[in-house]
Motif scaffolding. Structure first.
Motif, mmCIF file in Angstrom:
data_model
loop_
_atom_site.group_PDB
_atom_site.id
_atom_site.type_symbol
_atom_site.label_atom_id
_atom_site.label_comp_id
_atom_site.label_asym_id
_atom_site.label_seq_id
_atom_site.Cartn_x
_atom_site.Cartn_y
_atom_site.Cartn_z
ATOM 1 N N ASN A 62 -25.785 40.369 -1.556
ATOM 2 C CA ASN A 62 -25.657 41.082 -0.280
ATOM 3 C C ASN A 62 -25.938 42.561 -0.527
ATOM 4 O O ASN A 62 -25.193 43.230 -1.235
ATOM 5 N N GLN A 65 -23.412 46.219 3.547
ATOM 6 C CA GLN A 65 -22.202 45.759 4.237
ATOM 7 C C GLN A 65 -21.314 46.973 4.496
ATOM 8 O O GLN A 65 -21.469 48.019 3.853
ATOM 9 N N ASP A 121 -21.385 47.390 -0.942
ATOM 10 C CA ASP A 121 -20.707 47.848 0.266
ATOM 11 C C ASP A 121 -20.912 49.335 0.452
ATOM 12 O O ASP A 121 -20.748 50.122 -0.483
ATOM 13 N N CYS A 289 -31.213 43.334 7.606
ATOM 14 C CA CYS A 289 -29.985 42.834 8.230
ATOM 15 C C CYS A 289 -30.332 42.207 9.580
ATOM 16 O O CYS A 289 -30.055 42.803 10.635
ATOM 17 N N ASP A 318 -24.611 43.469 6.946
ATOM 18 C CA ASP A 318 -24.192 44.692 7.630
ATOM 19 C C ASP A 318 -22.700 44.596 7.966
ATOM 20 O O ASP A 318 -22.005 43.668 7.571
ATOM 21 N N GLY A 326 -20.395 37.681 9.430
ATOM 22 C CA GLY A 326 -20.348 38.113 8.033
ATOM 23 C C GLY A 326 -20.811 37.063 7.048
ATOM 24 O O GLY A 326 -20.372 37.048 5.899
#
Length: 447
Positions: A62, A65, A121, A289, A318, A326
């Motif tokens: 990922n 986020q 993140d 995203c 995101d 999510g």
């Protein structure tokens, strides 16, 4: 060291030859030691996982986020990006160390349950008196068991300076740079098998001064860490940059030193042909995203064109306030569908989308040497998906089953050789207790 043998599964290795076959993968400790067709050799004391009817992929990465937003979902449900931001900033101004910890645990748990083994993140909201928010999410990631790349974000242009965020959540430039370097000193682990690497990440051109952008780039390159920011998410942003700086968002970022193989942008929707060529030439990355872009009506990124130009493109869920699910596996499907909605059915194959979720995400984070494929010597971060359930049975191509149908059950998720999900259940924390904590925190924020 524990040995785990997965037998009889269909393997999408994502190795340099992009081999696929029915066979085995063996992990000893935190490393993959064998990958091949047919049965695995016998290992005394090994745990053997029956992979028949399953697809094994590298763990998903990922690349963008905002974990803290998990406790502020569902607001401004029909708003544009700027409307959404002005609605939510006053709420985010009240976050604390406790709320960030609770939100991060829940969001990271959802990522794990949807195939993610490595999460970046971008945390950029630091209310005064809120506590050590970066430490809160780092603690949460360690407890859930994911490999973590916290991006120490920042904002120094509040409302009094013409920016969007409330002045209570912006910081002084020198304070930001000192806190960012302190985070690198305290947390960053550059080792190949690192579970924690820090990123330098000013928020966006409309909430950060040019001086902070330039000095943040210098800091990141002096310390040898990656750089991340939002860019070219909406046409409003492009208009604002033209009016304020006399150039496009990418031209502005480029002037400040924000292109290159150590940089990746979140969203990157509104680039023209020349800009896409420049991103490819500089090997600047983009975190795609699709769900959030659609939720906010921002547009569809030109992922096929970016990849063809040579720019690495990864996937991101995101923030949960603009993508309430999510789920990283859903981004795989949406990446395929939205690219085809824009450019036709040949513009994005299911295998190209899987590359974005794995190899290219690892490349963006600077982890290509140890993540992103199933190869001996790489880290034991992988996902085992059951593709014989009702929504998937009869689909002859397991990767098409993963990318085009509903998310398959997750049989096993290994992170660093450790089982984090087994048969759809998080093994490292109680998700029911997490849900109750999320509800409690959310009620407090809106009281």
């Amino acid at each position: 060291m524990a040995t785990i043998v997965i037998e009889g599964a269909y393997l999408a290795t994502l190795d340099p030859e992009r081999r696929e076959f029915t066979g085995h993968v063996v992990a000893e400790g935190n490393r993959i030691v064998k990958v091949g067709p047919g049965p695995a050799p016998a290992y005394d004391g090994a745990r053997v996982v029956d992979g028949r009817g399953c697809l094994v992929t590298p763990g998903f990465v990922n690349t963008h986020q905002h974990l803290y937003q998990w406790v502020t979902r569902g607001l401004a449900a029909d708003a544009t990006l700027f409307e959404w931001l002005t609605t939510l900033y006053p709420v985010w101004a009240r976050i604390s160390e406790e709320s960030v910890y609770v939100a991060a645990r829940a969001a990271l748990a959802q990522l794990a349950l949807t195939g993610c083994t490595t999460a970046a993140d971008h945390h950029y909201v630091f209310p005064r008196g809120g506590g050590d928010l970066l430490a809160a999410e780092i603690t949460a990631a360690a407890e859930v068991g994911l490999r973590f790349h916290p991006a120490r974000g920042s904002m120094d242009r509040g409302q009094k300076d013409g920016g969007l965020p409330p002045d209570s959540v912006v910081e002084d430039r020198d304070e930001i740079l000192a806190a960012t370097e302190a985070a690198i000193d305290r947390w960053h682990d550059p080792a190949l098998d690192s579970m924690l690497q820090v990123v330098v990440a000013p928020c966006s051109p409309f909430s950060v001064s040019g001086e902070l952008m330039r000095e943040s780039a210098a800091l990141a390159r002096r310390r040898g860490v990656r750089m991340h920011t939002h860019l070219a998410e909406t046409t409003d942003e492009t208009d604002w940059c033209r009016e304020t700086f006399g150039c496009t968002p990418l031209e502005y970022a480029d002037q400040l030193g924000w292109t290159g193989p150590d940089v990746w942008f979140a969203h990157g929707i509104h680039f023209d042909d020349a800009e896409i060529k420049h991103l490819g030439n500089t090997r600047t990355g983009v975190a795609h995203c699709p769900s959030s872009n659609a939720r906010l009506g921002a547009g569809i990124a030109r992922t096929a064109d970016l990849r063809a130009a040579g720019a690495p493109v990864g996937l991101g869920v995101d923030g949960a306030a603009s993508n309430e699910s999510g789920s990283l596996v859903e981004e795989l499907r949406h990446a395929v569908l939205f690219a085809r909605a824009r450019g036709g059915p040949q513009s994005m194959t299911v295998r190209a989308a899987l590359e974005m979720a794995t190899l290219e995400g690892a490349r963006i984070l600077g982890r290509s040497a140890d993540l992103g494929s199933l190869e001996p010597g790489k880290l034991a971060d992988l996902a085992v998906w059951e593709v014989t359930t009702l929504p998937h049975a009869g689909i002859p191509d397991p990767i098409a089953a993963l990318a085009l149908s509903t998310p398959p059950p997750l049989v096993l998720l290994l992170v660093n050789g450790r089982p984090v999900v087994e048969h759809g259940v998080l093994t490292t924390a109680d998700t029911a207790a997490m849900s109750a904590e999320v509800a409690r925190i959310q009620a407090g924020l809106f009281a």
